[in-house]
Design a protein around this motif. Structure first.
Motif, PDB file in Angstrom:
ATOM      1  N   VAL A  64       0.817  -1.223   0.000  1.00  0.00           N
ATOM      2  CA  VAL A  64       0.000   0.000   0.000  1.00  0.00           C
ATOM      3  C   VAL A  64       0.842   1.262   0.000  1.00  0.00           C
ATOM      4  N   LYS A  65       2.139   1.125   0.165  1.00  0.00           N
ATOM      5  CA  LYS A  65       3.023   2.291   0.247  1.00  0.00           C
ATOM      6  C   LYS A  65       2.882   3.146  -1.017  1.00  0.00           C
ATOM      7  N   GLY A  66       2.735   4.435  -0.810  1.00  0.00           N
ATOM      8  CA  GLY A  66       2.569   5.351  -1.930  1.00  0.00           C
ATOM      9  C   GLY A  66       1.123   5.546  -2.359  1.00  0.00           C
ATOM     10  N   ARG A  67       0.233   4.693  -1.874  1.00  0.00           N
ATOM     11  CA  ARG A  67      -1.186   4.813  -2.228  1.00  0.00           C
ATOM     12  C   ARG A  67      -2.056   5.159  -1.022  1.00  0.00           C
ATOM     13  N   PHE A  68      -1.681   4.645   0.141  1.00  0.00           N
ATOM     14  CA  PHE A  68      -2.451   4.861   1.369  1.00  0.00           C
ATOM     15  C   PHE A  68      -1.694   5.819   2.286  1.00  0.00           C
ATOM     16  N   THR A  69      -2.455   6.569   3.073  1.00  0.00           N
ATOM     17  CA  THR A  69      -1.880   7.473   4.063  1.00  0.00           C
ATOM     18  C   THR A  69      -2.636   7.326   5.369  1.00  0.00           C
ATOM     19  N   ILE A  70      -1.891   7.092   6.435  1.00  0.00           N
ATOM     20  CA  ILE A  70      -2.489   7.043   7.763  1.00  0.00           C
ATOM     21  C   ILE A  70      -2.212   8.371   8.463  1.00  0.00           C
ATOM     22  N   PHE A  71      -3.217   8.908   9.131  1.00  0.00           N
ATOM     23  CA  PHE A  71      -3.024  10.117   9.901  1.00  0.00           C
ATOM     24  C   PHE A  71      -4.026  10.137  11.040  1.00  0.00           C
ATOM     25  N   ARG A  72      -3.781  10.995  11.992  1.00  0.00           N
ATOM     26  CA  ARG A  72      -4.637  11.010  13.174  1.00  0.00           C
ATOM     27  C   ARG A  72      -4.966  12.451  13.565  1.00  0.00           C
ATOM     28  N   ASP A  73      -6.120  12.583  14.196  1.00  0.00           N
ATOM     29  CA  ASP A  73      -6.544  13.860  14.766  1.00  0.00           C
ATOM     30  C   ASP A  73      -6.777  13.592  16.242  1.00  0.00           C
ATOM     31  N   ASN A  74      -5.821  13.908  17.067  1.00  0.00           N
ATOM     32  CA  ASN A  74      -5.925  13.597  18.488  1.00  0.00           C
ATOM     33  C   ASN A  74      -7.027  14.408  19.172  1.00  0.00           C
ATOM     34  N   ALA A  75      -7.368  15.550  18.618  1.00  0.00           N
ATOM     35  CA  ALA A  75      -8.452  16.345  19.193  1.00  0.00           C
ATOM     36  C   ALA A  75      -9.809  15.673  18.976  1.00  0.00           C
ATOM     37  N   LYS A  76      -9.899  14.843  17.944  1.00  0.00           N
ATOM     38  CA  LYS A  76     -11.154  14.142  17.640  1.00  0.00           C
ATOM     39  C   LYS A  76     -11.086  12.662  18.012  1.00  0.00           C
ATOM     40  N   ASN A  77      -9.988  12.238  18.621  1.00  0.00           N
ATOM     41  CA  ASN A  77      -9.817  10.827  18.991  1.00  0.00           C
ATOM     42  C   ASN A  77     -10.068   9.898  17.799  1.00  0.00           C
ATOM     43  N   THR A  78      -9.548  10.275  16.666  1.00  0.00           N
ATOM     44  CA  THR A  78      -9.832   9.541  15.438  1.00  0.00           C
ATOM     45  C   THR A  78      -8.550   9.325  14.639  1.00  0.00           C
ATOM     46  N   VAL A  79      -8.423   8.132  14.089  1.00  0.00           N
ATOM     47  CA  VAL A  79      -7.352   7.820  13.152  1.00  0.00           C
ATOM     48  C   VAL A  79      -7.990   7.515  11.806  1.00  0.00           C
ATOM     49  N   TYR A  80      -7.313   7.921  10.761  1.00  0.00           N
ATOM     50  CA  TYR A  80      -7.852   7.805   9.414  1.00  0.00           C
ATOM     51  C   TYR A  80      -6.923   6.977   8.528  1.00  0.00           C
ATOM     52  N   LEU A  81      -7.504   6.432   7.481  1.00  0.00           N
ATOM     53  CA  LEU A  81      -6.721   5.780   6.442  1.00  0.00           C
ATOM     54  C   LEU A  81      -7.250   6.271   5.109  1.00  0.00           C
ATOM     55  N   GLN A  82      -6.481   7.134   4.470  1.00  0.00           N
ATOM     56  CA  GLN A  82      -6.828   7.611   3.145  1.00  0.00           C
ATOM     57  C   GLN A  82      -6.292   6.622   2.129  1.00  0.00           C
ATOM     58  N   MET A  83      -7.186   6.087   1.309  1.00  0.00           N
ATOM     59  CA  MET A  83      -6.802   5.053   0.350  1.00  0.00           C
ATOM     60  C   MET A  83      -7.072   5.574  -1.058  1.00  0.00           C
ATOM     61  N   ASN A  84      -6.010   5.712  -1.816  1.00  0.00           N
ATOM     62  CA  ASN A  84      -6.100   6.173  -3.202  1.00  0.00           C
ATOM     63  C   ASN A  84      -5.643   5.077  -4.155  1.00  0.00           C
ATOM     64  N   SER A  85      -5.985   5.240  -5.413  1.00  0.00           N
ATOM     65  CA  SER A  85      -5.581   4.280  -6.448  1.00  0.00           C
ATOM     66  C   SER A  85      -5.894   2.859  -6.016  1.00  0.00           C
ATOM     67  N   LEU A  86      -7.092   2.654  -5.578  1.00  0.00           N
ATOM     68  CA  LEU A  86      -7.485   1.340  -5.053  1.00  0.00           C
ATOM     69  C   LEU A  86      -7.464   0.278  -6.135  1.00  0.00           C
ATOM     70  N   LYS A  87      -7.112  -0.929  -5.709  1.00  0.00           N
ATOM     71  CA  LYS A  87      -7.018  -2.078  -6.605  1.00  0.00           C
ATOM     72  C   LYS A  87      -7.955  -3.173  -6.098  1.00  0.00           C
ATOM     73  N   PRO A  88      -8.381  -4.059  -6.988  1.00  0.00           N
ATOM     74  CA  PRO A  88      -9.239  -5.165  -6.531  1.00  0.00           C
ATOM     75  C   PRO A  88      -8.608  -5.970  -5.393  1.00  0.00           C
ATOM     76  N   GLU A  89      -7.299  -6.081  -5.385  1.00  0.00           N
ATOM     77  CA  GLU A  89      -6.640  -6.843  -4.321  1.00  0.00           C
ATOM     78  C   GLU A  89      -6.660  -6.136  -2.975  1.00  0.00           C
ATOM     79  N   ASP A  90      -7.130  -4.899  -2.925  1.00  0.00           N
ATOM     80  CA  ASP A  90      -7.315  -4.205  -1.658  1.00  0.00           C
ATOM     81  C   ASP A  90      -8.642  -4.592  -0.990  1.00  0.00           C
ATOM     82  N   THR A  91      -9.448  -5.355  -1.679  1.00  0.00           N
ATOM     83  CA  THR A  91     -10.726  -5.783  -1.113  1.00  0.00           C
ATOM     84  C   THR A  91     -10.498  -6.608   0.147  1.00  0.00           C
ATOM     85  N   ALA A  92     -11.102  -6.181   1.247  1.00  0.00           N
ATOM     86  CA  ALA A  92     -10.903  -6.855   2.536  1.00  0.00           C
ATOM     87  C   ALA A  92     -11.764  -6.173   3.597  1.00  0.00           C
ATOM     88  N   LEU A  93     -11.812  -6.797   4.743  1.00  0.00           N
ATOM     89  CA  LEU A  93     -12.383  -6.178   5.935  1.00  0.00           C
ATOM     90  C   LEU A  93     -11.243  -5.448   6.643  1.00  0.00           C
TER      91      LEU A  93
END
Length: 128
Positions: A64-93
């Motif tokens: 996923v390197k170069g396509r996904f970005t993990i970041f967090r907002d500690n003020a909102k107690n939330t972590v995010y995963l931005q996923m770009n250029s998705l591929k069928p092999e990214d299909t998962a839970l």
């Protein structure tokens, strides 16, 4: 009691984007490293990305390197995963997870056993 609730999954075409969110409660969120993992049908759960409690250090799987970005907002107690250029092999839970140890350094790709709290997951399906 730690609770992690993922959202943002869905069906997207190959090449598209999704942003996953994980809202945390029951812990001092800003003191814990967080991770994203995924599991496809018939496969083992695999590491996707992790971020240190400070947000300064991030790690990604090679797939996923170069396509996904993990970041967090500690003020909102939330972590995010931005996923770009998705591929069928990214299909998962996709699961988010919280570190077992408070203020523990994250200096390399973490072992899943490091994470003591897990969400229920959000489904991501990428069509070809």
């Amino acid at each position: 009691q730690v609770q992690l609730v993922e959202s943002g999954g869905g069906l997207v075409q190959a090449g598209g984007s999704l942003r996953l969110s994980c809202a945390a409660s029951g812990l001092t969120f800003s003191s814990y490293a967080m991770g994203w993992f995924r599991q496809a049908p018939g496969k083992e759960r695999e590491f996707v990305a992790a971020i240190s409690w400070s947000g300064l250090n991030t790690y990604y799987s090679d797939s996923v390197k170069g396509r996904f970005t993990i970041f967090r907002d500690n003020a909102k107690n939330t972590v995010y995963l931005q996923m770009n250029s998705l591929k069928p092999e990214d299909t998962a839970l996709y699961y988010c997870a919280a570190d077992q140890l408070k203020l523990a350094a994250l200096t390399t790709t973490p072992n899943p056993h490091r994470f003591g709290s897990w969400g229920q997951g959000t489904q991501v399906t990428v069509s070809s």
